[in-house]
Design an enzyme around this catalytic site. Structure first.
Site, PDB file in Angstrom:
ATOM      1  N   HIS A 425       0.588  -5.233 -11.554  1.00 50.36           N
ATOM      2  CA  HIS A 425       0.067  -5.068 -10.338  1.00 50.36           C
ATOM      3  C   HIS A 425       0.476  -6.260  -9.156  1.00 50.36           C
ATOM      4  CE1 HIS A 425      -2.873  -4.490  -7.049  1.00 50.36           C
ATOM      5  NE2 HIS A 425      -3.295  -5.694  -7.496  1.00 50.36           N
ATOM      6  N   HIS A 430       1.992  -6.818  -4.916  1.00 50.53           N
ATOM      7  CA  HIS A 430       1.707  -7.838  -3.781  1.00 50.53           C
ATOM      8  C   HIS A 430       3.042  -8.604  -3.319  1.00 50.53           C
ATOM      9  CE1 HIS A 430      -2.543  -7.613  -3.504  1.00 50.53           C
ATOM     10  NE2 HIS A 430      -2.768  -7.653  -4.790  1.00 50.53           N
ATOM     11  N   GLU A 470      -5.170  -4.154  -0.165  1.00 58.44           N
ATOM     12  CA  GLU A 470      -5.150  -3.600  -1.508  1.00 58.44           C
ATOM     13  C   GLU A 470      -5.009  -2.083  -1.350  1.00 58.44           C
ATOM     14  OE1 GLU A 470      -4.883  -4.463  -4.463  1.00 58.44           O
ATOM     15  OE2 GLU A 470      -5.645  -6.783  -4.556  1.00 58.44           O
ATOM     16  N   SER A 489       1.002   0.259  -6.867  1.00 52.67           N
ATOM     17  CA  SER A 489       1.189   0.153  -8.188  1.00 52.67           C
ATOM     18  C   SER A 489       0.275   0.871  -9.016  1.00 52.67           C
ATOM     19  CB  SER A 489       0.749  -1.494  -8.413  1.00 52.67           C
ATOM     20  OG  SER A 489      -0.631  -1.611  -8.181  1.00 52.67           O
TER      21      SER A 489
END
Length: 596
Positions: A425, A430, A470, A489
């Site tokens: 993730h 990110h 997010e 993701s």
């Protein structure tokens, strides 16, 4: 966080054992969270032991686990930074109230503090005291009112004074507000009291009071030993001619009850408080709950992260064939979907990572090589995290352009979903956008806004982070694209987010910050930014309305956060800005010059 004994899987420990101790002024109530989580774990495993001994029916086992989970604040199916912040706020409030109650009881039990003597000075005679003993209120009801007036600032000041004899005698600067019932004639008593307790007045101002029964409010700044300052406040508070007395600040800087926050990147070593929400040891729904090998692997990688200190190279993890296989499955799916659904900034950096052979299908990238890549592009770096950090600690690291990343991998049985962030993730969601200058600046500004923020504001900042970094969407060529790491993701929610099913709202921080978050299923609402620059500008305007009484800036040369709380610091900043403006002006002038 994981089992501390291979022989007894029911013995557990958490991040508290790795947390550094701080002085009372720097102590964070969050440290108490870890103690509470430890107790919750022990209670849970105690229940499990009993269940297994009694051969309870599976349905009853699940119900008991759900009850334990809800009791400790986490009934949801996956980790939410917003839930972490809200739970942290509740525990901090409870802990703070306990600390205040204990301090007030302690203050009541002590008749008075010993006045610290200054060389060549002698204590005043009783006849010279700045108040008439007959004025001291002695009835029980009034005493209770006086005791209840012990403020958080005084508790912090009292704790600081109790550190050592040297701390008790240390001269500090504090602002004291006194409400005068009888007019300016009482001002002389205040000045006499300051003299009695060997203080120096450095500033004094007054104004007519807006409170009923009070004529004037007086603000007086004094330099005085901590112990004497506490005694001064107590003596003034016992005088009937003064409505109320409160200390506002120490050392003429920020309010002393403002939460501790790191000032230098090295202090992030202290920001490793864990939120034990979803772990293989605790959650029966976790894909790795029954896999002893996986749980041992998680513990091994966590210990490596706990040992990390500022300045160390990021530890190299020798990922197993199974872990690399999990990465390959997710990597292929993300690569297939990103061209159509990811924002252009993400796609551009993704291809760059492929060109530099950091993103390859057959192996998981190491954090060190990813950190080096980010440093070259935006100045962001990585440091390993053992698990889910508290919202305050996680956001604080962003202020230093440091992203705290996990290194463990999700379970092979659930490659496309994980209840908590793992390195897949972090790396696929990110890292690409942290290499984009505009997005990196937006992430850092969220971090800077969190430093010294109240618990309620941390909740709001966490909510903004959740709906942007997010699960954020943005406009691009009249289409809606994803830039949130949780979407990029997790292909299932990505396809849901860009469909017509959810509601798309324009990003406005004020409304986004209070939007309830749905963590039982896909989001019904997503926020769409016009661009990263537009999101940054709106965020800056919103942050300016926060209650934090000071401003901060990050100095990239010293890796230090500077609190802009004095004229001297502002002068230094203006000088630096003038230099930058000079370089900018010279560059523009040269660009305007003809080539021949």
């Amino acid at each position: 966080m994981w089992s501390s004994s291979d022989s007894d899987p029911f013995r557990v420990s958490c991040g508290a054992r790795k947390s550094r101790s701080r002085s009372p002024r720097g102590t964070r109530c969050v440290q108490i969270n870890n103690q509470r989580f430890m107790e919750a774990k022990l209670n849970l495993f105690s229940v499990l032991k009993t269940i297994f001994k009694m051969h309870t029916e599976p349905q009853q086992v699940i119900q008991i686990l759900l009850n334990c989970e809800e009791e400790n604040g986490y009934p949801s199916r996956r980790r939410s930074l917003v839930d972490d912040a809200r739970f942290e706020t509740i525990v901090v409030k409870q802990t703070k109230q306990t600390v205040l109650d204990e301090a007030r009881v302690k203050a009541n039990d002590s008749d008075s503090l010993e006045v610290q003597q200054v060389p060549d000075q002698h204590p005043q005679a009783v006849d010279d005291l700045p108040y008439d003993p007959e004025e001291i209120v002695s009835n029980g009801a009034q005493d209770d009112e006086i005791d209840a007036g012990l403020t958080e600032e005084e508790v912090v000041l009292q704790n600081a004074a109790s550190e050592s004899p040297e701390a008790e005698k240390e001269v500090v600067r504090a602002a004291v507000v006194v409400h005068l019932r009888d007019g300016m004639g009482s001002l002389g008593r205040i000045l006499k009291a300051v003299e009695t307790f060997h203080g120096t007045v450095v500033h004094l101002e007054s104004r007519q009071s807006r409170s009923d029964g009070v004529m004037f409010d007086v603000l007086i700044k004094v330099d005085m030993a901590r112990a004497n300052l506490l005694q001064l406040i107590r003596s003034l508070r016992q005088t009937a001619s003064f409505g109320s007395v409160a200390v506002l600040a120490e050392n003429n800087t920020v309010n002393v009850k403002a939460p501790w926050f790191p000032k230098h990147a090295s202090e992030l070593d202290n920001c490793n408080h864990l939120m034990t929400k979803y772990e293989p040891d605790l959650d029966m729904n976790h894909p790795g709950f029954a896999d002893q090998v996986y749980r041992a692997r998680r513990k091994e990688i966590a210990e490596i992260a706990f040992s990390y200190k500022y300045g160390d190279p990021i530890p190299h993890i020798n990922y197993t064939e199974t872990e690399n296989k999990t990465w390959s499955a997710v990597f292929a799916r993300v690569k297939d979907l990103m061209q159509k659904h990811a924002c252009s900034e993400y796609v551009a950096v993704f291809h760059k990572l492929e060109e530099e052979k950091i993103f390859v299908n057959e192996r998981i990238p190491q954090l060190q090589e990813m950190s080096d890549f980010l440093r070259k592009n935006t100045g962001f770096t990585l440091r390993p995290a053992a698990g889910l950090l508290t919202a305050r600690d996680f956001l604080a690291s962003l202020a230093f352009r440091i992203f705290q990343s996990t290194q463990y991998v999700r379970h092979i049985n659930s490659p496309y979903h994980t209840p908590e962030p793992d390195c897949i993730h972090e790396l696929l969601g990110h890292m690409p956008l942290l290499a984009d200058p505009s997005f990196a600046q937006f992430s850092q500004e969220i971090g800077l806004a969190s430093l010294g923020a109240s618990d309620e504001e941390i909740e709001k900042l966490s909510t903004v982070y959740w709906f942007t970094v997010e699960f954020g969407l943005c406009k691009e060529n009249n289409e809606v694209k994803a830039y949130g790491a949780g979407l990029l993701s997790a292909y299932g929610e990505l396809l849901h987010a860009i469909s017509d099913k959810p509601e798309h709202r324009a990003f406005e921080p004020a409304s986004t910050a209070v939007q309830p978050y749905q963590d039982q299923e896909y989001q019904p609402i997503y926020y769409v930014a016009e661009s990263f620059e537009d999101a940054k500008e709106k965020f800056r305007r919103w942050v300016s309305t926060m209650s934090r009484p000071f401003e901060v800036r990050f100095n990239p040369h010293t890796e230090r956060v500077e609190v802009l709380d004095s004229v001297d610091k502002l002068d230094t900043l203006v000088s630096q800005l003038n230099t930058e403006i000079l370089h900018l002006t010279n560059a523009i002038a040269k660009l305007r010059q003809p080539f021949c």
